[in-house]
Design an enzyme around this catalytic site. Structure first.
Site, PDB file in Angstrom:
ATOM      1  N   GLU A 112     -24.247 159.525 -15.178  1.00 19.45           N
ATOM      2  CA  GLU A 112     -22.935 159.772 -14.593  1.00 19.45           C
ATOM      3  C   GLU A 112     -22.216 158.473 -14.284  1.00 19.45           C
ATOM      4  OE1 GLU A 112     -23.873 164.058 -12.484  1.00 19.45           O
ATOM      5  OE2 GLU A 112     -24.578 162.235 -11.528  1.00 19.45           O
ATOM      6  N   CYS A 125     -17.734 153.353 -10.988  1.00 19.36           N
ATOM      7  CA  CYS A 125     -19.144 153.120 -10.639  1.00 19.36           C
ATOM      8  C   CYS A 125     -19.979 153.614 -11.822  1.00 19.36           C
ATOM      9  CB  CYS A 125     -19.471 153.888  -9.364  1.00 19.36           C
ATOM     10  SG  CYS A 125     -21.189 153.756  -8.879  1.00 19.36           S
ATOM     11  N   CYS A 132     -34.407 156.483 -12.511  1.00 18.12           N
ATOM     12  CA  CYS A 132     -34.682 155.161 -11.933  1.00 18.12           C
ATOM     13  C   CYS A 132     -36.150 155.082 -11.551  1.00 18.12           C
ATOM     14  CB  CYS A 132     -33.805 154.943 -10.700  1.00 18.12           C
ATOM     15  SG  CYS A 132     -33.955 153.298  -9.989  1.00 18.12           S
ATOM     16  N   CYS A 136     -36.453 155.143  -4.373  1.00 19.39           N
ATOM     17  CA  CYS A 136     -35.968 155.095  -2.979  1.00 19.39           C
ATOM     18  C   CYS A 136     -35.952 156.534  -2.449  1.00 19.39           C
ATOM     19  CB  CYS A 136     -34.575 154.490  -2.917  1.00 19.39           C
ATOM     20  SG  CYS A 136     -34.489 152.815  -3.597  1.00 19.39           S
ATOM     21  N   CYS A 139     -32.713 158.810  -2.213  1.00 20.04           N
ATOM     22  CA  CYS A 139     -31.776 158.817  -3.347  1.00 20.04           C
ATOM     23  C   CYS A 139     -32.139 159.923  -4.338  1.00 20.04           C
ATOM     24  CB  CYS A 139     -31.820 157.447  -4.016  1.00 20.04           C
ATOM     25  SG  CYS A 139     -30.955 157.391  -5.593  1.00 20.04           S
ATOM     26  N   CYS A 350     -22.583 157.903  -2.835  1.00 19.90           N
ATOM     27  CA  CYS A 350     -23.759 157.038  -2.961  1.00 19.90           C
ATOM     28  C   CYS A 350     -25.047 157.827  -2.808  1.00 19.90           C
ATOM     29  CB  CYS A 350     -23.746 155.975  -1.873  1.00 19.90           C
ATOM     30  SG  CYS A 350     -22.570 154.684  -2.186  1.00 19.90           S
TER      31      CYS A 350
END
Ligand code: SF4
Length: 358
Positions: A112, A125, A132, A136, A139, A350
């Site tokens: 995205e 962004c 990933c 984290c 996230c 975020c």
């Protein structure tokens, strides 16, 4: 491809060297999307290029629009399995002491990009990986595991294939993925954005974020003039490790120590992203430790309101607590701002990018 890569291609294909410059002009200044449109190349050259190359434009497969004007674009990534195999091999060399998450190759092959208009600014962004490895805890992307690296072309496609390309003033690498874990592609993309033969942007228009992968960060600091944003989130090592596994391999104290070796009083800036979790990292004790950690480094801190998502145990800090934290930092010599939250209603804010098709 960079000018040097196109020159190499011309040499290999027996085309004149100046054709590389002409291709850059078509690709990056005129932004054509077919090889046929490159009318100052010979017919023979265009024919050969069509056999061995493609422009690499893929329009987004979906777009969600927030009530605040933010738009979330979904891109399908092709040939991901191959890229994943390459990444896995490299990752095991690069991060052998860091227990990152790998997911089996499956149907997840979307990334995205989020378009954020704001007065006379328009920021995109963008993502640099599918999923990933960093895991984290807060996230959504991190909870998916890792599915593959994007190429420089995949990264640039997010910029070139949206209707708002011409209005963009800034690009931030804060979408899905860890830029320092796919640095060749990220630097390849930023080279196209900033080179005179590319888009000719000032590096000040680009911000690259990281959780602090030291080998990549060292190289980035030497090779790039783009702004840097470090995801900090907690100044205490043990507490940061609870939410960010990367802390084990690359402690934030080592990251800050490296950054203090560089001069940040010029054009290039470093900022620290600090997502605020209610009762977890938003006390005066945390603010005081943050001041101690960053003392002597010319930087700024951006406070981000945590966006609660399904399955996370974390809470959002209250506006009063965030204001008090911000005031504490500012009154102790660290420039601090609270970042406005955008696109929460379309899961574009975020930490909420999942790369899933509706
Ligand atoms: Fe990866 Fe960034 Fe999410 Fe951490 S916050 S898991 S580095 S995408």
């Amino acid at each position: 491809m960079s000018l040097a890569e196109l020159q190499q291609l011309c040499a290999e294909e027996g085309m004149p060297k100046f054709a590389a410059k002409q291709m850059c002009d078509w690709l990056y200044a005129k932004q054509v999307d077919t090889i046929d449109a490159m009318t100052n190349l010979s017919l023979k050259a265009r024919g050969r290029l069509k056999e061995i190359a493609f422009i690499g434009r893929h329009t987004p497969v979906d777009c969600q629009v927030s009530k605040d004007g933010t738009k979330k674009y979904l891109f399908e990534i092709e040939n991901l399995k191959l890229k994943s195999e390459i990444s896995q091999e490299r990752a095991s060399q690069d991060l052998n002491n860091f227990n990152f998450q790998f997911s089996p190759f499956n149907s997840k092959k979307y990334v995205e990009a989020v378009y954020i208009p704001d007065g006379d600014r328009a920021t995109l962004c963008i993502s640099c990986q599918v999923g990933c490895k960093m895991g984290c805890r807060f996230c959504v992307t991190g909870q998916q595991g890792f599915h593959g690296n994007l190429t420089a072309s995949d990264i640039l496609n997010q910029i070139f294939s949206i209707p708002e390309t011409a209005s963009l003033t800034n690009v931030v690498f804060m979408g899905m993925g860890e830029p320092m874990d796919n640095l060749d592609a990220v630097l390849g993309a930023t080279e196209v954005l900033t080179a005179p033969w590319g888009l000719g942007w000032s590096p000040k228009r680009i911000t690259v974020s990281t959780v602090g992968i030291l080998p990549g960060l060292r190289r980035f600091l030497e090779e790039s003039q783009c702004h840097l944003a470090v995801s900090l989130h907690n100044p205490f090592a043990d507490e940061r490790l609870d939410i960010m596994p990367v802390q084990k391999a690359y402690p934030i104290a080592d990251v800050v120590a490296l950054l203090k070796q560089y001069d940040w009083s010029g054009q290039r800036r470093v900022s620290f992203e600090f997502t605020m979790f209610g009762g977890l990292n938003d006390s005066t004790r945390h603010a005081a430790e943050l001041v101690r950690l960053l003392r002597g480094l010319h930087c700024r801190v951006n406070l981000i309101r945590f966006h609660s998502s399904p399955g996370t145990p974390y809470r959002t800090s209250t506006p009063q607590t965030m204001n008090a934290f911000c005031d504490y930092l500012n009154s102790h010599g660290i420039i601090c701002t609270i970042r406005a939250s955008r696109g929460e209603d379309i899961m574009a804010a975020c930490g909420l990018l999942a790369g899933q098709k509706r």
